[in-house]
Motif scaffolding. Structure first.
Motif, PDB file in Angstrom:
ATOM      1  N   MET A 109      63.781  45.852  38.821  1.00  0.00           N
ATOM      2  CA  MET A 109      64.396  46.192  37.548  1.00  0.00           C
ATOM      3  C   MET A 109      65.900  46.404  37.696  1.00  0.00           C
ATOM      4  N   THR A 110      66.289  47.084  38.785  1.00  0.00           N
ATOM      5  CA  THR A 110      67.707  47.332  39.020  1.00  0.00           C
ATOM      6  C   THR A 110      68.474  46.022  39.141  1.00  0.00           C
ATOM      7  N   GLN A 111      67.867  45.025  39.816  1.00  0.00           N
ATOM      8  CA  GLN A 111      68.523  43.727  39.959  1.00  0.00           C
ATOM      9  C   GLN A 111      68.733  43.056  38.597  1.00  0.00           C
ATOM     10  N   LEU A 112      67.738  43.181  37.694  1.00  0.00           N
ATOM     11  CA  LEU A 112      67.883  42.600  36.358  1.00  0.00           C
ATOM     12  C   LEU A 112      69.029  43.252  35.589  1.00  0.00           C
ATOM     13  N   ILE A 113      69.167  44.557  35.729  1.00  0.00           N
ATOM     14  CA  ILE A 113      70.256  45.266  35.062  1.00  0.00           C
ATOM     15  C   ILE A 113      71.600  44.816  35.638  1.00  0.00           C
ATOM     16  N   ASN A 114      71.671  44.687  36.974  1.00  0.00           N
ATOM     17  CA  ASN A 114      72.915  44.214  37.596  1.00  0.00           C
ATOM     18  C   ASN A 114      73.256  42.801  37.146  1.00  0.00           C
ATOM     19  N   THR A 115      72.243  41.933  37.030  1.00  0.00           N
ATOM     20  CA  THR A 115      72.467  40.566  36.576  1.00  0.00           C
ATOM     21  C   THR A 115      72.983  40.552  35.142  1.00  0.00           C
ATOM     22  N   LEU A 116      72.376  41.359  34.272  1.00  0.00           N
ATOM     23  CA  LEU A 116      72.848  41.459  32.890  1.00  0.00           C
ATOM     24  C   LEU A 116      74.291  41.947  32.847  1.00  0.00           C
ATOM     25  N   GLU A 117      74.598  42.956  33.646  1.00  0.00           N
ATOM     26  CA  GLU A 117      75.954  43.501  33.699  1.00  0.00           C
ATOM     27  C   GLU A 117      76.959  42.439  34.125  1.00  0.00           C
ATOM     28  N   ASN A 118      76.609  41.630  35.110  1.00  0.00           N
ATOM     29  CA  ASN A 118      77.529  40.613  35.620  1.00  0.00           C
ATOM     30  C   ASN A 118      77.648  39.411  34.707  1.00  0.00           C
ATOM     31  N   CYS A 119      76.625  39.096  33.918  1.00  0.00           N
ATOM     32  CA  CYS A 119      76.639  37.903  33.076  1.00  0.00           C
ATOM     33  C   CYS A 119      77.074  38.182  31.637  1.00  0.00           C
ATOM     34  N   TRP A 120      77.051  39.421  31.226  1.00  0.00           N
ATOM     35  CA  TRP A 120      77.336  39.750  29.830  1.00  0.00           C
ATOM     36  C   TRP A 120      78.661  39.160  29.369  1.00  0.00           C
ATOM     37  N   TYR A 121      79.675  39.282  30.183  1.00  0.00           N
ATOM     38  CA  TYR A 121      81.016  38.878  29.807  1.00  0.00           C
ATOM     39  C   TYR A 121      81.177  37.371  29.700  1.00  0.00           C
ATOM     40  N   LEU A 122      80.219  36.621  30.227  1.00  0.00           N
ATOM     41  CA  LEU A 122      80.269  35.161  30.167  1.00  0.00           C
ATOM     42  C   LEU A 122      79.428  34.627  29.028  1.00  0.00           C
ATOM     43  N   SER A 123      78.812  35.507  28.271  1.00  0.00           N
ATOM     44  CA  SER A 123      78.006  35.112  27.120  1.00  0.00           C
ATOM     45  C   SER A 123      78.848  35.316  25.875  1.00  0.00           C
ATOM     46  N   PRO A 124      79.407  34.246  25.337  1.00  0.00           N
ATOM     47  CA  PRO A 124      80.282  34.432  24.176  1.00  0.00           C
ATOM     48  C   PRO A 124      79.528  35.017  22.994  1.00  0.00           C
ATOM     49  N   PRO A 125      80.171  35.875  22.219  1.00  0.00           N
ATOM     50  CA  PRO A 125      79.500  36.519  21.082  1.00  0.00           C
ATOM     51  C   PRO A 125      79.154  35.531  19.984  1.00  0.00           C
ATOM     52  N   TRP A 126      79.730  34.343  20.007  1.00  0.00           N
ATOM     53  CA  TRP A 126      79.479  33.358  18.967  1.00  0.00           C
ATOM     54  C   TRP A 126      78.336  32.424  19.315  1.00  0.00           C
ATOM     55  N   GLY A 127      77.683  32.610  20.465  1.00  0.00           N
ATOM     56  CA  GLY A 127      76.581  31.743  20.869  1.00  0.00           C
ATOM     57  C   GLY A 127      77.034  30.743  21.907  1.00  0.00           C
ATOM     58  N   LYS A 128      76.415  29.564  21.906  1.00  0.00           N
ATOM     59  CA  LYS A 128      76.726  28.593  22.952  1.00  0.00           C
ATOM     60  C   LYS A 128      78.027  27.851  22.715  1.00  0.00           C
TER      61      LYS A 128
END
Length: 153
Positions: free
Chosen positions: A1-20
């Motif tokens: 679970m901790t790894q999933l949270i770390n992955t989300l934390e690291n990828c969040w900024y690369l997910s544009p708020p407008w979608g793809k």
């Protein structure tokens, strides 16, 4: 679970708020515009992704007003003799000032303040909460930074 949270934390900024894909701008940076609410002309000195749409900053005489595209009429004419921004909207950049987590970010806004360009990037990841069965984020997580705070990917 901790790894999933770390992955989300690291990828969040690369997910544009407008979608793809980034929605196109209706008004270009530095374009001369007519502001219908004030019956005056100015030029677009900034744009930022806010509340699921582009929000435009317009320089009018000695003030800057922020408005949606519904209150603007573009002329197609660009302001002459103004340097263009170093980074473009939607581009991936390295945010040099953040040491704790992933430094990769997406430029979500550009503003001209005085004679300098500033860029909007997410500073911290969102706090996620659920409201009426929908996942929402809270807090202002954005920072305005200069081109010296960013590097090309």
């Amino acid at each position: 679970m901790t790894q999933l949270i770390n992955t989300l934390e690291n990828c969040w900024y690369l997910s544009p708020p407008w979608g793809k894909q980034m929605p196109p701008l209706t008004i270009n940076l530095l374009e001369r515009v007519y502001v219908t609410t004030s019956n005056s002309f100015g030029y677009c000195c900034g744009v930022e992704w806010l509340q699921d749409d582009w929000n435009y900053a317009v320089a009018l005489d000695n003030e800057v007003v922020y408005t949606s595209v519904n209150q603007l009429i573009g002329t197609g004419k660009l302001q002459p003799a103004i340097d263009k921004p170093v980074f473009a909207l939607g581009k991936k950049v390295v945010f040099r000032c953040n040491r704790d987590i992933s430094k990769l970010r997406i430029v979500q806004g550009i503003h001209q303040i005085e004679d300098f360009w500033t860029y909007t990037v997410e500073w911290v990841s969102p706090e996620l909460c659920e409201c009426d069965g929908k996942l929402i984020t809270s807090g202002d997580r954005r920072a305005w930074v200069t081109d010296t705070d960013l590097a090309r990917v």
